[in-house]
Design a protein around this motif. Structure first.
Motif, PDB file in Angstrom:
ATOM      1  N   THR A   1       0.928  -1.047  -0.076  1.00 55.83           N
ATOM      2  CA  THR A   1       0.125  -0.203  -0.037  1.00 55.83           C
ATOM      3  C   THR A   1       0.793   1.305  -0.136  1.00 55.83           C
ATOM      4  OG1 THR A   1      -0.070  -0.007   2.387  1.00 55.83           O
ATOM      5  CG2 THR A   1      -1.802  -1.112   1.348  1.00 55.83           C
ATOM      6  N   ASP A   2       0.289   2.249  -0.503  1.00 52.64           N
ATOM      7  CA  ASP A   2       1.026   3.713  -0.253  1.00 52.64           C
ATOM      8  C   ASP A   2       0.957   4.365   1.012  1.00 52.64           C
ATOM      9  OD1 ASP A   2      -1.403   4.812  -0.212  1.00 52.64           O
ATOM     10  OD2 ASP A   2      -1.164   5.766  -2.276  1.00 52.64           O
ATOM     11  N   GLU A   3       1.291   5.448   1.392  1.00 46.56           N
ATOM     12  CA  GLU A   3       1.421   5.880   2.728  1.00 46.56           C
ATOM     13  C   GLU A   3      -0.267   6.567   2.903  1.00 46.56           C
ATOM     14  OE1 GLU A   3       2.464   8.768  -0.666  1.00 46.56           O
ATOM     15  OE2 GLU A   3       3.908   7.093   0.622  1.00 46.56           O
ATOM     16  N   ASP A   4      -1.051   6.710   2.121  1.00 39.30           N
ATOM     17  CA  ASP A   4      -2.562   6.791   2.235  1.00 39.30           C
ATOM     18  C   ASP A   4      -3.193   5.583   2.492  1.00 39.30           C
ATOM     19  OD1 ASP A   4      -2.011   9.629   2.102  1.00 39.30           O
ATOM     20  OD2 ASP A   4      -2.232   9.411   0.188  1.00 39.30           O
ATOM     21  N   GLY A   5      -2.633   4.414   2.572  1.00 45.47           N
ATOM     22  CA  GLY A   5      -3.593   3.098   2.649  1.00 45.47           C
ATOM     23  C   GLY A   5      -4.167   2.526   1.391  1.00 45.47           C
ATOM     24  N   LYS A   6      -3.748   3.138   0.130  1.00 44.86           N
ATOM     25  CA  LYS A   6      -4.459   2.857  -1.205  1.00 44.86           C
ATOM     26  C   LYS A   6      -3.577   1.533  -1.435  1.00 44.86           C
ATOM     27  CE  LYS A   6      -5.084   4.493  -5.612  1.00 44.86           C
ATOM     28  NZ  LYS A   6      -4.856   5.447  -6.750  1.00 44.86           N
ATOM     29  N   VAL A   7      -4.258   0.505  -1.948  1.00 40.78           N
ATOM     30  CA  VAL A   7      -3.721  -0.791  -2.564  1.00 40.78           C
ATOM     31  C   VAL A   7      -2.837  -0.484  -3.561  1.00 40.78           C
ATOM     32  CG1 VAL A   7      -4.169  -3.026  -3.061  1.00 40.78           C
ATOM     33  CG2 VAL A   7      -5.550  -2.092  -1.136  1.00 40.78           C
ATOM     34  N   LEU A   8      -1.692  -1.006  -3.318  1.00 42.12           N
ATOM     35  CA  LEU A   8      -0.617  -0.766  -4.642  1.00 42.12           C
ATOM     36  C   LEU A   8      -0.259  -2.291  -5.274  1.00 42.12           C
ATOM     37  CD1 LEU A   8       2.078   1.551  -3.565  1.00 42.12           C
ATOM     38  CD2 LEU A   8       0.064   2.144  -5.112  1.00 42.12           C
ATOM     39  N   ARG A   9      -0.008  -3.170  -4.427  1.00 37.85           N
ATOM     40  CA  ARG A   9       0.567  -4.713  -4.818  1.00 37.85           C
ATOM     41  C   ARG A   9       1.237  -4.483  -6.146  1.00 37.85           C
ATOM     42  NH1 ARG A   9      -5.300  -6.382  -4.792  1.00 37.85           N
ATOM     43  NH2 ARG A   9      -5.764  -6.518  -2.473  1.00 37.85           N
TER      44      ARG A   9
END
Length: 189
Positions: free
Chosen positions: A142-150
């Motif tokens: 995830t990124d620093e905002d909690g958005k899923v990246l994988r």
């Protein structure tokens, strides 16, 4: 050598006295070249192939004699290239038969000064271990905002022009499945 024989060996005499006044056929042909034949006429078989260099997909005819490639030419039946090949495609026989082509796995360890020969299984295991390690070290869930990246920033792929379309497709699928973002090919750069 008699005068008549010397005159017959002279191309200008053959041109002026024979049936080839423009000197474009038999008159210009030497005795040596008259006895030569093409590499393709002595081939045992012809295999169809595709040029390995770029994404155009020019068809090739591979002439084989005694299980060795003797000539590679463009395939006139191809709707893509109509029998023509670029300079790299025309020289693709060297890719297959060149004496400089390595037939074994060579490895130079870190800080090493000489190449070592490895068996293929050992080399493949080393590559797999390093790919998995780089993927793990560069993994971003995830990124620093909690958005899923994988994804992983630890891997990248730069394909070469000697790979064919199928190989490039499989490499793209593999690196995408590994989570890599930087997937490029030399032909696009």
């Amino acid at each position: 050598m008699g005068v008549k024989r010397w005159l017959d060996a002279w191309p200008v005499f053959r041109q002026l006295t024979g049936t080839d006044p423009l000197g474009r056929g038999k008159a210009a042909q030497s005795a040596r070249s008259a006895g030569l034949g093409s590499r393709t006429e002595s081939a045992d078989r012809v295999a169809g192939s595709v040029c390995p260099y770029c994404a155009v997909g020019c068809a090739q005819r591979v002439f084989v004699k005694d299980e060795k490639v003797v000539q590679i030419e463009g395939d006139p039946a191809s709707p893509i290239s109509r029998g023509r090949l670029c300079p790299k495609g025309s020289a693709s026989k060297q890719l297959v038969t060149g004496p400089q082509r390595e037939q074994r796995v060579l490895y130079r360890p870190p800080y090493g000064t000489a190449w070592q020969e490895l068996d293929l299984d050992t080399a493949m295991d080393m590559v797999a271990d390093r790919v998995l390690d780089a993927r793990r070290k560069g993994w971003q869930d995830t990124d620093e905002d909690g958005k899923v990246l994988r994804r992983t920033m630890g891997l990248a792929s730069l394909g070469g022009a000697t790979l064919d379309n199928e190989e490039n497709y499989l490499i793209k699928k593999l690196f995408t499945a590994l989570g890599a973002l930087q997937i490029e090919n030399q032909a696009r750069i």
